[in-house]
Every structure is written in structure tokens, then in C-alpha cells.
Design a protein around this motif. Structure first.
Motif, PDB file in Angstrom:
ATOM      1  N   GLY A 210      18.127   5.629   4.396  1.00 30.99           N
ATOM      2  CA  GLY A 210      18.831   5.883   5.644  1.00 30.99           C
ATOM      3  C   GLY A 210      18.060   6.646   6.680  1.00 30.99           C
ATOM      4  O   GLY A 210      18.591   7.000   7.721  1.00 30.99           O
ATOM      5  N   GLY A 211      16.781   6.924   6.399  1.00 31.23           N
ATOM      6  CA  GLY A 211      15.960   7.624   7.383  1.00 31.23           C
ATOM      7  C   GLY A 211      16.158   9.124   7.344  1.00 31.23           C
ATOM      8  O   GLY A 211      17.080   9.648   6.724  1.00 31.23           O
ATOM      9  N   VAL A 212      15.268   9.836   8.013  1.00 30.57           N
ATOM     10  CA  VAL A 212      15.296  11.299   8.070  1.00 30.57           C
ATOM     11  C   VAL A 212      15.097  11.746   9.500  1.00 30.57           C
ATOM     12  O   VAL A 212      14.180  11.290  10.190  1.00 30.57           O
ATOM     13  CB  VAL A 212      14.188  11.916   7.178  1.00 30.57           C
ATOM     14  CG1 VAL A 212      14.166  13.428   7.322  1.00 30.57           C
ATOM     15  CG2 VAL A 212      14.400  11.535   5.716  1.00 30.57           C
ATOM     16  N   ASP A 213      15.961  12.608   9.972  1.00 29.27           N
ATOM     17  CA  ASP A 213      15.840  13.190  11.307  1.00 29.27           C
ATOM     18  C   ASP A 213      14.776  14.279  11.276  1.00 29.27           C
ATOM     19  O   ASP A 213      14.806  15.172  10.426  1.00 29.27           O
ATOM     20  CB  ASP A 213      17.188  13.802  11.716  1.00 29.27           C
ATOM     21  CG  ASP A 213      17.185  14.316  13.147  1.00 29.27           C
ATOM     22  OD1 ASP A 213      16.089  14.596  13.686  1.00 29.27           O
ATOM     23  OD2 ASP A 213      18.281  14.442  13.714  1.00 29.27           O
ATOM     24  N   ASP A 214      13.803  14.217  12.203  1.00 30.81           N
ATOM     25  CA  ASP A 214      12.742  15.220  12.242  1.00 30.81           C
ATOM     26  C   ASP A 214      13.288  16.642  12.329  1.00 30.81           C
ATOM     27  O   ASP A 214      12.635  17.603  11.922  1.00 30.81           O
ATOM     28  CB  ASP A 214      11.827  14.985  13.448  1.00 30.81           C
ATOM     29  CG  ASP A 214      10.688  14.026  13.113  1.00 30.81           C
ATOM     30  OD1 ASP A 214      10.623  13.573  11.966  1.00 30.81           O
ATOM     31  OD2 ASP A 214       9.882  13.746  14.016  1.00 30.81           O
ATOM     32  N   ASN A 215      14.491  16.811  12.891  1.00 29.19           N
ATOM     33  CA  ASN A 215      15.034  18.155  13.064  1.00 29.19           C
ATOM     34  C   ASN A 215      15.839  18.645  11.865  1.00 29.19           C
ATOM     35  O   ASN A 215      16.308  19.775  11.847  1.00 29.19           O
ATOM     36  CB  ASN A 215      15.915  18.192  14.311  1.00 29.19           C
ATOM     37  CG  ASN A 215      15.111  17.971  15.578  1.00 29.19           C
ATOM     38  OD1 ASN A 215      14.071  18.594  15.757  1.00 29.19           O
ATOM     39  ND2 ASN A 215      15.572  17.077  16.436  1.00 29.19           N
ATOM     40  N   ASP A 216      16.005  17.783  10.860  1.00 25.70           N
ATOM     41  CA  ASP A 216      16.756  18.174   9.673  1.00 25.70           C
ATOM     42  C   ASP A 216      15.792  18.698   8.623  1.00 25.70           C
ATOM     43  O   ASP A 216      15.303  17.972   7.779  1.00 25.70           O
ATOM     44  CB  ASP A 216      17.551  16.990   9.115  1.00 25.70           C
ATOM     45  CG  ASP A 216      18.610  17.436   8.117  1.00 25.70           C
ATOM     46  OD1 ASP A 216      18.466  18.547   7.571  1.00 25.70           O
ATOM     47  OD2 ASP A 216      19.569  16.689   7.890  1.00 25.70           O
TER      48      ASP A 216
ATOM     49  N   GLY B 207       0.788  -1.230   0.000  1.00 29.27           N
ATOM     50  CA  GLY B 207       0.000   0.000   0.000  1.00 29.27           C
ATOM     51  C   GLY B 207       0.816   1.274   0.000  1.00 29.27           C
ATOM     52  O   GLY B 207       0.263   2.373  -0.060  1.00 29.27           O
ATOM     53  N   LEU B 208       2.152   1.151   0.065  1.00 25.00           N
ATOM     54  CA  LEU B 208       3.019   2.322  -0.004  1.00 25.00           C
ATOM     55  C   LEU B 208       3.498   2.520  -1.440  1.00 25.00           C
ATOM     56  O   LEU B 208       3.817   1.562  -2.135  1.00 25.00           O
ATOM     57  CB  LEU B 208       4.231   2.169   0.922  1.00 25.00           C
ATOM     58  CG  LEU B 208       3.959   1.936   2.405  1.00 25.00           C
ATOM     59  CD1 LEU B 208       5.273   1.882   3.176  1.00 25.00           C
ATOM     60  CD2 LEU B 208       3.037   3.006   2.975  1.00 25.00           C
ATOM     61  N   THR B 209       3.555   3.757  -1.861  1.00 28.03           N
ATOM     62  CA  THR B 209       4.067   4.107  -3.187  1.00 28.03           C
ATOM     63  C   THR B 209       5.325   4.950  -3.023  1.00 28.03           C
ATOM     64  O   THR B 209       5.363   5.853  -2.174  1.00 28.03           O
ATOM     65  CB  THR B 209       3.032   4.904  -3.993  1.00 28.03           C
ATOM     66  OG1 THR B 209       1.855   4.106  -4.179  1.00 28.03           O
ATOM     67  CG2 THR B 209       3.580   5.289  -5.359  1.00 28.03           C
TER      68      THR B 209
ATOM     69  N   LYS C 194       2.373   6.658   9.259  1.00 29.16           N
ATOM     70  CA  LYS C 194       3.649   7.349   9.461  1.00 29.16           C
ATOM     71  C   LYS C 194       4.760   6.373   9.827  1.00 29.16           C
ATOM     72  O   LYS C 194       5.888   6.474   9.332  1.00 29.16           O
ATOM     73  CB  LYS C 194       3.513   8.400  10.570  1.00 29.16           C
ATOM     74  CG  LYS C 194       2.789   9.677  10.188  1.00 29.16           C
ATOM     75  CD  LYS C 194       2.797  10.619  11.382  1.00 29.16           C
ATOM     76  CE  LYS C 194       2.153  11.949  11.076  1.00 29.16           C
ATOM     77  NZ  LYS C 194       2.186  12.858  12.253  1.00 29.16           N
ATOM     78  N   GLY C 195       4.433   5.427  10.696  1.00 29.50           N
ATOM     79  CA  GLY C 195       5.438   4.466  11.117  1.00 29.50           C
ATOM     80  C   GLY C 195       5.902   3.579   9.978  1.00 29.50           C
ATOM     81  O   GLY C 195       7.110   3.344   9.804  1.00 29.50           O
ATOM     82  N   ARG C 196       4.978   3.088   9.182  1.00 24.28           N
ATOM     83  CA  ARG C 196       5.326   2.236   8.045  1.00 24.28           C
ATOM     84  C   ARG C 196       6.165   3.003   7.029  1.00 24.28           C
ATOM     85  O   ARG C 196       7.145   2.479   6.477  1.00 24.28           O
ATOM     86  CB  ARG C 196       4.062   1.692   7.380  1.00 24.28           C
ATOM     87  CG  ARG C 196       3.264   0.740   8.273  1.00 24.28           C
ATOM     88  CD  ARG C 196       1.951   0.347   7.611  1.00 24.28           C
ATOM     89  NE  ARG C 196       2.222  -0.288   6.326  1.00 24.28           N
ATOM     90  CZ  ARG C 196       1.503  -0.057   5.227  1.00 24.28           C
ATOM     91  NH1 ARG C 196       0.494   0.802   5.248  1.00 24.28           N
ATOM     92  NH2 ARG C 196       1.783  -0.685   4.113  1.00 24.28           N
ATOM     93  N   ILE C 197       5.787   4.251   6.774  1.00 23.68           N
ATOM     94  CA  ILE C 197       6.532   5.074   5.818  1.00 23.68           C
ATOM     95  C   ILE C 197       7.944   5.334   6.325  1.00 23.68           C
ATOM     96  O   ILE C 197       8.924   5.222   5.575  1.00 23.68           O
ATOM     97  CB  ILE C 197       5.782   6.401   5.563  1.00 23.68           C
ATOM     98  CG1 ILE C 197       4.510   6.139   4.747  1.00 23.68           C
ATOM     99  CG2 ILE C 197       6.672   7.409   4.860  1.00 23.68           C
ATOM    100  CD1 ILE C 197       3.607   7.344   4.614  1.00 23.68           C
ATOM    101  N   ALA C 198       8.071   5.687   7.604  1.00 23.30           N
ATOM    102  CA  ALA C 198       9.393   5.976   8.170  1.00 23.30           C
ATOM    103  C   ALA C 198      10.305   4.752   8.091  1.00 23.30           C
ATOM    104  O   ALA C 198      11.506   4.878   7.813  1.00 23.30           O
ATOM    105  CB  ALA C 198       9.257   6.442   9.620  1.00 23.30           C
ATOM    106  N   ARG C 199       9.727   3.574   8.311  1.00 25.09           N
ATOM    107  CA  ARG C 199      10.548   2.362   8.237  1.00 25.09           C
ATOM    108  C   ARG C 199      11.055   2.121   6.821  1.00 25.09           C
ATOM    109  O   ARG C 199      12.221   1.732   6.621  1.00 25.09           O
ATOM    110  CB  ARG C 199       9.747   1.158   8.739  1.00 25.09           C
ATOM    111  CG  ARG C 199       9.549   1.152  10.252  1.00 25.09           C
ATOM    112  CD  ARG C 199       8.999  -0.154  10.752  1.00 25.09           C
ATOM    113  NE  ARG C 199       7.607  -0.379  10.356  1.00 25.09           N
ATOM    114  CZ  ARG C 199       6.558   0.074  11.043  1.00 25.09           C
ATOM    115  NH1 ARG C 199       6.737   0.805  12.134  1.00 25.09           N
ATOM    116  NH2 ARG C 199       5.340  -0.200  10.648  1.00 25.09           N
TER     117      ARG C 199
END
Length: 300
Positions: free
Chosen positions: A264-270, A221-223, A252-257
Motif C-alpha cells: 500500500g505504499g509508505v508516506d515519506d512523512n510517516d 533485480g529487487l529482493t 528508489k522509484g522501482r522500489i516505491a512502486r
């Protein structure tokens, strides 16, 4: 909205009932930067290893974004992002890929769900927007501008004011937007951004006719969209659509994973890593409007 009323009362009532019964579409999305062509190739390889497949040929589309003239912006500082998206046929339409239904050019509005007004002091990697399309998007924007300006007890050039700026700006680098005639002539809405995007999309394709829970994936279900613009900016997006706000946090959790696995992920503060196409365009070409949106909290 200006125009000729062709539907009778019963048809109008039916249309309104259909709109009221239509489930809300909430887009949950997280962006990640594509720094080079090699980074795109690397992400494509990672997507393939996770079972993602290319969905359709490369899409090519032009977006025109609209608001009132400077400095009377009404939409963008309030997290209303109103555009016309014009899809083009592309030269690589015959390339080998899974079939993808041709999309229709249309007016589109993304707005923050009213119950989820964001804390201006807390940037977040994922964005959440309600999506509204077609004539409903136009009417929603018109109604919002009227309400906002009535609350200020001023017209701000909206509905009834001279609209010579629209006539002038259409010849100053923005071209003629298809379907511009659908906007009320006296609404004062003018384009402030125009750019072209080339997009490839990736998803895990459902196994038709197979009912086997062992084939399910956290990424179903993710694009994943990989975008390049005509002003030299590239960005990746992972998104999904939910129909109820209760599904947002899980999405949000599935997308972040997935972003973590492929980029490599994204820092919320960046904040820089969260800038999308329009934000980057505004930073480069509409700095005054960009800064007004930062001050209002609609852009970080």
C-alpha cells in the motif's frame, strides 16, 4: 589495527589495488511494517501474483552492533552502522525452495555515501547506504573513529584507553560475539545491541538461457525480505544494489512502486513506518543512544 603482518609488500599493494578497483556497492532499501502473521500471508500471495518466488530456505542470523561506550558514541550519530552478522544453520533447510548460496558470517558496515549526506529536516521512505564488508569494514571504522576523535582533540576512550567496559558488557546480555578477536583490543568498541532475525526472501528468478525482453519486469533485480526478530518486531524490506550513484533515483522509484503494490505504499512523512529492526530495538532498549542519533540526524 593490531595483528601479525603475514603478507609481503607486493601482496599488500595488490590487495590495496584490488580494493580500489572494486565497484562501490550501494544498497537502496525501503521498509514496510508487517503487523501480523496474516499480513505476511497477504504479502506472500501478492508477491506470488507478481511472479516472485521464494529464494532459499529461511535464514536465521544474529546481529551484534558496535559503537563506543555511552555517551561517547562515535559511529551511530554519524550514520555509521557497524555490526557482526552471524548466520546459523536452520531446521527448515530442507524445505522446498529455490537454491540459495549459503552466506558467510562477517563484519559489515553500512554508511551514508559521503556525497549524499541527508537533510535532517527531510525524512525519506527509502534509505541509501554504501556497504563495506570483512576486514575493510573494520579498518574503515577504525580510521573513521580515529579521524573523528582527533578532530575533537580527544581520545574518547578510543585506541589506548582502558577497555574494561568491553569485558564487562560481554557478560551482560550480549554473549560472546564470534570474531570479536578481529577488533583491536584497545579500540573501545563494544556491542550496544544484539538480536536474532528469521528471514524469508523473495525475488523474480531469471529465466536461464532465455533472451526475451518480453519476460523483463519493473521488479527484476529487487529482493523482498520478510523479517521477524526475537524481540517481537516484524518488518518487510524491498532492496536492490546499484554500483553508481546515478542509479539511485531510478532504484528508489522501482522500489516505491513495488512497496505500493504489496503493502500500500509508505508516506515519506510517516516516520513510524520507516523504522527498521535496529531503530526499533534502540527505541525500546537504548533510548539514550536513540535520542542522540535523532538529534544528530542519523535517525528520524
Amino acid at each position: 589495527m593490531n595483528g601479525t603482518e603475514e603478507n609481503d609488500t607486493n601482496d599488500t599493494t595488490d590487495d590495496n589495488n584490488n580494493n580500489n578497483n572494486k565497484p562501490m556497492e550501494i544498497e537502496v532499501e525501503q521498509k514496510f511494517i508487517l503487523s501480523s502473521a496474516s499480513s505476511v500471508s497477504s504479502i506472500v500471495m501478492k508477491l506470488a501474483s507478481l511472479g516472485f518466488e521464494r529464494v532459499g530456505p529461511t535464514e536465521r542470523f544474529t546481529d551484534w552492533y558496535f559503537d563506543l561506550e555511552s555517551p561517547l558514541w562515535c559511529l551511530t550519530p554519524n550514520d555509521y552502522w557497524f555490526r557482526y552478522r552471524d548466520y546459523h544453520s536452520d531446521d527448515d533447510a530442507n524445505e522446498s525452495s529455490n537454491d540459495k548460496k549459503k552466506k558467510t558470517s562477517e563484519w559489515q558496515l553500512k554508511r551514508r555515501p559521503l556525497s549524499m549526506m541527508r537533510d535532517n529536516n527531510k525524512p525519506a521512505a527509502a534509505t541509501v547506504f554504501e556497504e563495506i564488508n570483512g576486514e575493510e569494514a573494520i579498518q574503515t571504522v577504525i580510521d573513521f573513529c580515529l579521524t573523528a576523535n582527533n578532530a575533537k582533540n580527544e581520545t574518547n576512550g578510543f585506541l589506548g584507553a582502558a577497555n574494561t567496559e568491553k569485558d564487562n558488557i560481554l557478560t551482560k546480555g550480549y554473549g560472546i560475539c564470534p570474531s570479536i578477536h578481529m577488533l583491536p583490543q584497545d579500540c573501545g568498541l563494544i556491542p550496544f545491541a544484539k538480536f536474532e532475525t528469521r528471514r524469508t526472501s523473495w525475488a523474480i528468478m531469471s529465466a536461464a538461457g532465455i533472451d526475451d525482453s518480453s519476460t523483463s519486469s519493473d521488479h527484476d533485480g529487487l529482493t523482498v525480505d520478510l523479517d521477524g526478530t526475537d524481540f517481537g518486531f516484524m518488518v518487510g524490506e524491498v532492496e536492490t544494489i546499484v554500483n553508481e550513484e546515478t542509479g539511485i533515483e531510478e532504484a528508489k522509484g522501482r522500489i516505491a512502486r513495488l512497496v505500493g503494490e504489496i503493502a500500500g505504499g509508505v508516506d515519506d512523512n510517516d516516520r513510524e513506518l520507516m523504522h527498521g529492526k535496529l531503530t526499533t530495538y534502540m527505541m525500546r532498549h537504548r533510548r539514550d543512544q536513540y535520542e542522540a542519533c535523532v538529534k544528530a540526524g542519523s535517525i528520524f
